[in-house]
Enzyme design. Structure first.
Site, PDB file in Angstrom:
ATOM      1  N   TYR A  48      99.745  54.770  39.235  1.00 36.16           N
ATOM      2  CA  TYR A  48      99.701  54.889  39.876  1.00 36.16           C
ATOM      3  C   TYR A  48      98.664  54.096  40.453  1.00 36.16           C
ATOM      4  O   TYR A  48      97.757  54.049  40.218  1.00 36.16           O
ATOM      5  CB  TYR A  48     100.043  55.626  40.657  1.00 36.16           C
ATOM      6  CG  TYR A  48      99.352  55.199  42.898  1.00 36.16           C
ATOM      7  CD1 TYR A  48     100.834  54.547  42.517  1.00 36.16           C
ATOM      8  CD2 TYR A  48      98.801  55.943  43.095  1.00 36.16           C
ATOM      9  CE1 TYR A  48     100.966  54.301  44.260  1.00 36.16           C
ATOM     10  CE2 TYR A  48      97.989  55.575  44.803  1.00 36.16           C
ATOM     11  CZ  TYR A  48      99.596  54.533  45.019  1.00 36.16           C
ATOM     12  OH  TYR A  48      99.371  55.112  46.704  1.00 36.16           O
ATOM     13  N   ASP A  62      88.698  54.074  53.589  1.00 35.22           N
ATOM     14  CA  ASP A  62      90.541  53.704  53.322  1.00 35.22           C
ATOM     15  C   ASP A  62      90.858  53.287  55.018  1.00 35.22           C
ATOM     16  O   ASP A  62      91.370  53.884  55.221  1.00 35.22           O
ATOM     17  CB  ASP A  62      91.119  54.071  52.816  1.00 35.22           C
ATOM     18  CG  ASP A  62      92.851  53.878  52.580  1.00 35.22           C
ATOM     19  OD1 ASP A  62      93.002  52.701  52.364  1.00 35.22           O
ATOM     20  OD2 ASP A  62      93.363  55.148  52.164  1.00 35.22           O
ATOM     21  N   ASP A  89      99.195  49.856  45.785  1.00 31.53           N
ATOM     22  CA  ASP A  89      99.287  50.542  47.369  1.00 31.53           C
ATOM     23  C   ASP A  89      98.347  48.978  47.508  1.00 31.53           C
ATOM     24  O   ASP A  89      97.788  48.464  47.556  1.00 31.53           O
ATOM     25  CB  ASP A  89      98.396  51.434  47.376  1.00 31.53           C
ATOM     26  CG  ASP A  89      98.411  52.545  48.851  1.00 31.53           C
ATOM     27  OD1 ASP A  89      98.505  51.032  49.718  1.00 31.53           O
ATOM     28  OD2 ASP A  89      97.288  52.703  49.033  1.00 31.53           O
ATOM     29  N   ASP A  91      98.835  48.684  51.440  1.00 32.82           N
ATOM     30  CA  ASP A  91      98.439  49.254  52.845  1.00 32.82           C
ATOM     31  C   ASP A  91      99.483  48.716  53.375  1.00 32.82           C
ATOM     32  O   ASP A  91     100.069  48.819  53.263  1.00 32.82           O
ATOM     33  CB  ASP A  91      97.067  48.544  52.855  1.00 32.82           C
ATOM     34  CG  ASP A  91      95.994  49.376  51.850  1.00 32.82           C
ATOM     35  OD1 ASP A  91      95.829  50.790  51.546  1.00 32.82           O
ATOM     36  OD2 ASP A  91      94.802  48.763  51.915  1.00 32.82           O
ATOM     37  N   HIS A 116     103.701  49.030  47.392  1.00 37.68           N
ATOM     38  CA  HIS A 116     104.655  49.747  48.410  1.00 37.68           C
ATOM     39  C   HIS A 116     103.674  49.000  49.514  1.00 37.68           C
ATOM     40  O   HIS A 116     102.307  48.856  50.162  1.00 37.68           O
ATOM     41  CB  HIS A 116     104.207  51.232  48.534  1.00 37.68           C
ATOM     42  CG  HIS A 116     102.893  51.938  48.726  1.00 37.68           C
ATOM     43  ND1 HIS A 116     102.328  52.011  49.677  1.00 37.68           N
ATOM     44  CD2 HIS A 116     102.425  52.707  47.303  1.00 37.68           C
ATOM     45  CE1 HIS A 116     101.569  53.194  49.027  1.00 37.68           C
ATOM     46  NE2 HIS A 116     101.583  53.358  47.737  1.00 37.68           N
ATOM     47  N   GLU A 118     103.491  50.204  53.871  1.00 36.48           N
ATOM     48  CA  GLU A 118     103.195  51.043  55.130  1.00 36.48           C
ATOM     49  C   GLU A 118     103.363  50.258  56.187  1.00 36.48           C
ATOM     50  O   GLU A 118     103.060  48.817  56.668  1.00 36.48           O
ATOM     51  CB  GLU A 118     101.877  51.877  54.686  1.00 36.48           C
ATOM     52  CG  GLU A 118     100.753  51.200  55.252  1.00 36.48           C
ATOM     53  CD  GLU A 118      99.713  51.518  54.471  1.00 36.48           C
ATOM     54  OE1 GLU A 118      99.731  52.343  53.780  1.00 36.48           O
ATOM     55  OE2 GLU A 118      98.520  52.243  55.405  1.00 36.48           O
ATOM     56  N   CYS A 126      94.045  56.646  56.394  1.00 34.21           N
ATOM     57  CA  CYS A 126      94.665  57.828  55.452  1.00 34.21           C
ATOM     58  C   CYS A 126      96.031  58.240  55.447  1.00 34.21           C
ATOM     59  O   CYS A 126      95.347  58.962  56.847  1.00 34.21           O
ATOM     60  CB  CYS A 126      93.912  59.096  54.519  1.00 34.21           C
ATOM     61  SG  CYS A 126      94.600  59.588  53.760  1.00 34.21           S
ATOM     62  N   ARG A 161     106.610  51.848  52.946  1.00 34.55           N
ATOM     63  CA  ARG A 161     106.450  53.746  53.263  1.00 34.55           C
ATOM     64  C   ARG A 161     106.149  53.477  54.668  1.00 34.55           C
ATOM     65  O   ARG A 161     105.993  52.774  55.169  1.00 34.55           O
ATOM     66  CB  ARG A 161     104.770  53.520  52.865  1.00 34.55           C
ATOM     67  CG  ARG A 161     103.564  54.711  53.380  1.00 34.55           C
ATOM     68  CD  ARG A 161     102.154  54.901  52.624  1.00 34.55           C
ATOM     69  NE  ARG A 161     101.476  54.801  53.510  1.00 34.55           N
ATOM     70  CZ  ARG A 161     100.363  55.766  53.495  1.00 34.55           C
ATOM     71  NH1 ARG A 161      99.667  55.244  51.564  1.00 34.55           N
ATOM     72  NH2 ARG A 161      99.537  56.353  54.822  1.00 34.55           N
ATOM     73  N   GLU A 191     105.540  59.003  54.212  1.00 38.06           N
ATOM     74  CA  GLU A 191     104.195  59.900  53.731  1.00 38.06           C
ATOM     75  C   GLU A 191     104.002  60.788  54.898  1.00 38.06           C
ATOM     76  O   GLU A 191     104.576  61.229  56.361  1.00 38.06           O
ATOM     77  CB  GLU A 191     103.740  58.834  54.636  1.00 38.06           C
ATOM     78  CG  GLU A 191     101.542  58.565  54.670  1.00 38.06           C
ATOM     79  CD  GLU A 191     101.220  59.749  53.620  1.00 38.06           C
ATOM     80  OE1 GLU A 191     101.606  60.303  52.146  1.00 38.06           O
ATOM     81  OE2 GLU A 191     100.453  58.974  52.917  1.00 38.06           O
ATOM     82  N   ASN A 213     104.143  62.179  47.804  1.00 35.07           N
ATOM     83  CA  ASN A 213     102.750  61.645  47.766  1.00 35.07           C
ATOM     84  C   ASN A 213     102.037  63.102  47.350  1.00 35.07           C
ATOM     85  O   ASN A 213     102.048  63.865  48.602  1.00 35.07           O
ATOM     86  CB  ASN A 213     101.691  60.723  48.995  1.00 35.07           C
ATOM     87  CG  ASN A 213     100.862  60.906  49.427  1.00 35.07           C
ATOM     88  OD1 ASN A 213      99.957  61.166  47.760  1.00 35.07           O
ATOM     89  ND2 ASN A 213      99.663  60.388  49.730  1.00 35.07           N
TER      90      ASN A 213
HETATM   91  C1  LIG Z   1      98.484  57.320  49.015  1.00 32.27           C
HETATM   92  C2  LIG Z   1      97.346  56.929  49.486  1.00 32.27           C
HETATM   93  O1  LIG Z   1      97.958  56.052  50.226  1.00 32.27           O
HETATM   94  C3  LIG Z   1      96.227  55.958  48.719  1.00 32.27           C
HETATM   95  O2  LIG Z   1      95.993  54.963  49.303  1.00 32.27           O
HETATM   96  O3  LIG Z   1      96.263  56.401  47.118  1.00 32.27           O
HETATM   97  C4  LIG Z   1      96.364  57.884  50.260  1.00 32.27           C
HETATM   98  C5  LIG Z   1      96.175  59.329  49.152  1.00 32.27           C
HETATM   99  C6  LIG Z   1      95.144  60.151  50.082  1.00 32.27           C
HETATM  100  O4  LIG Z   1      93.707  59.498  51.418  1.00 32.27           O
HETATM  101  O5  LIG Z   1      94.936  60.544  49.894  1.00 32.27           O
HETATM  102  C7  LIG Z   1      97.294  58.357  51.348  1.00 32.27           C
HETATM  103  O6  LIG Z   1      97.587  57.036  52.535  1.00 32.27           O
HETATM  104  O7  LIG Z   1      97.958  59.012  51.171  1.00 32.27           O
HETATM  105 MG   LIG Z   2      96.514  54.300  50.682  1.00 30.47          MG
END
Ligand SMILES: C[C@](O)(C(=O)O)[C@H](CC(=O)O)C(=O)O
Ligand SMILES: [Mg+2]
Length: 299
Positions: A48, A62, A89, A91, A116, A118, A126, A161, A191, A213
């Site tokens: 991943y 993020d 990912d 986004d 994926h 979202e 996040c 997602r 999620e 996740n």
């Molecule tokens: C899965 C996720 O999108 C990621 O970017 O790895 C994040 C992981 C995290 O921030 O813990 C998420 O949004 O869950």
């Molecule tokens: Mg992410």
């Protein structure tokens, strides 16, 4: 040697075949190309590539600051280091539905097995934080339709997602998951599910693979692989775990260095030089030049 021998097309086909078995595929998050090879060596099913890790690696939060070129470039470096399929990912897709189309083709070209997208608004956050907002249904579905229309390899996995659980509840998540599948999603990433029952409800509502996740310090309990397999989950990710572990260990090592002036007490925790050389197949390069690997490394 060098990079993966399996072509992206083969990785995608193998990934699809494995998903079709219904078994649980385990995808730890690689925090760099080398760790992707470690994941493969340890016998996992796939790699991943996390947006959270990618942005953290650049020292960014993020929140959708990374660009398509950065993500595709890093994902390519990671994907080509392993024979395993890599799932990235993407986004919110890096823009409008038209940009999403371009995202898909760039990620195909980068050798990914799937990605994926979202349904959060931008700036995103996040999925396990409070205060998220999602786009309306029409925008969410357009993102997925554009993705499905744009791909040139039918086996490239388009995963949708949905972050709507935290905003409007489980019923809304189930409703959106069904519509995302109708719009062309090959798989669903629900999620921030609260418990196993919620994962199971989404699992039973749609007929496509489901991803769980297992990110730490978030909203979901950390279920074991066998718990997830038992309720019919098809892919589990530990997106940021290896980065958290590596950074935790690095922080403690720096404290030791400050305290003792050397890292001798940490040698057992380090990847040995011999194991590193094994992972990069140093010896294999003798194939080109027999003087490349003509030394031994003490174990
Ligand atoms: C899965 C996720 O999108 C990621 O970017 O790895 C994040 C992981 C995290 O921030 O813990 C998420 O949004 O869950
Ligand atoms: Mg992410």
């Amino acid at each position: 040697m060098l990079y993966s021998k399996t072509t992206p097309e083969d990785k995608r086909r193998i990934f699809r075949d494995r998903l079709a078995t219904g078994e649980l595929l385990q995808f730890p998050g690689a925090f760099n190309p080398l760790s992707a090879r470690l994941i493969e060596q340890k016998g996992f099913d796939g790699v991943y590539i996390s947006g959270a890790v990618l942005s953290a690696d650049l020292g960014l939060p993020d929140i959708g600051l990374t660009t398509l070129s950065e993500v595709a470039g890093r994902a390519k470096q990671i994907a080509r280091m392993t024979e395993l399929p890599a799932l990235v990912d993407a986004d919110t897709g890096f823009g409008e539905p038209m940009n999403v189309a371009r995202t898909i083709q760039e990620l195909e070209d980068a050798g990914l097995a799937g990605m994926h997208i979202e349904d959060q608004i931008n700036p995103k956050r996040c999925g396990h934080l409070d205060g998220k907002q999602v786009v309306d249904e029409s925008t969410a579905l357009k993102r997925i339709r554009s993705a499905a229309d744009a791909r040139r390899d039918d086996n490239f996995l388009i995963m949708a997602r949905t972050d709507i659980r935290a905003v409007d509840g489980l019923d809304a998540a189930i409703d959106r998951a069904k519509k995302l599948v109708d719009a062309g999603a090959d798989a669903i990433f629900p999620e921030a599910m609260r418990d196993l029952g919620e994962f199971e409800a989404v699992r039973n509502a749609v007929d496509v693979p489901i991803l769980a996740n297992m990110t730490e310090f978030g909203k979901s309990e950390l279920f074991t692989s066998s718990q997830l397999a038992d309720i019919g989950i098809n892919i589990v990710i530990w997106p940021v775990s290896l980065l958290r572990i590596a950074m935790g260990a690095a922080g403690r090592a720096l404290d030791t260095l400050t305290e003792h002036g050397n890292l001798t007490s940490k040698l057992d925790e380090m990847q040995h030089r011999a194991d590193l050389y094994d992972l990069v197949d140093y010896e294999g390069y003798n194939h080109f030049d027999t003087s490349v690997f003509n030394f031994t490394v003490a174990k």
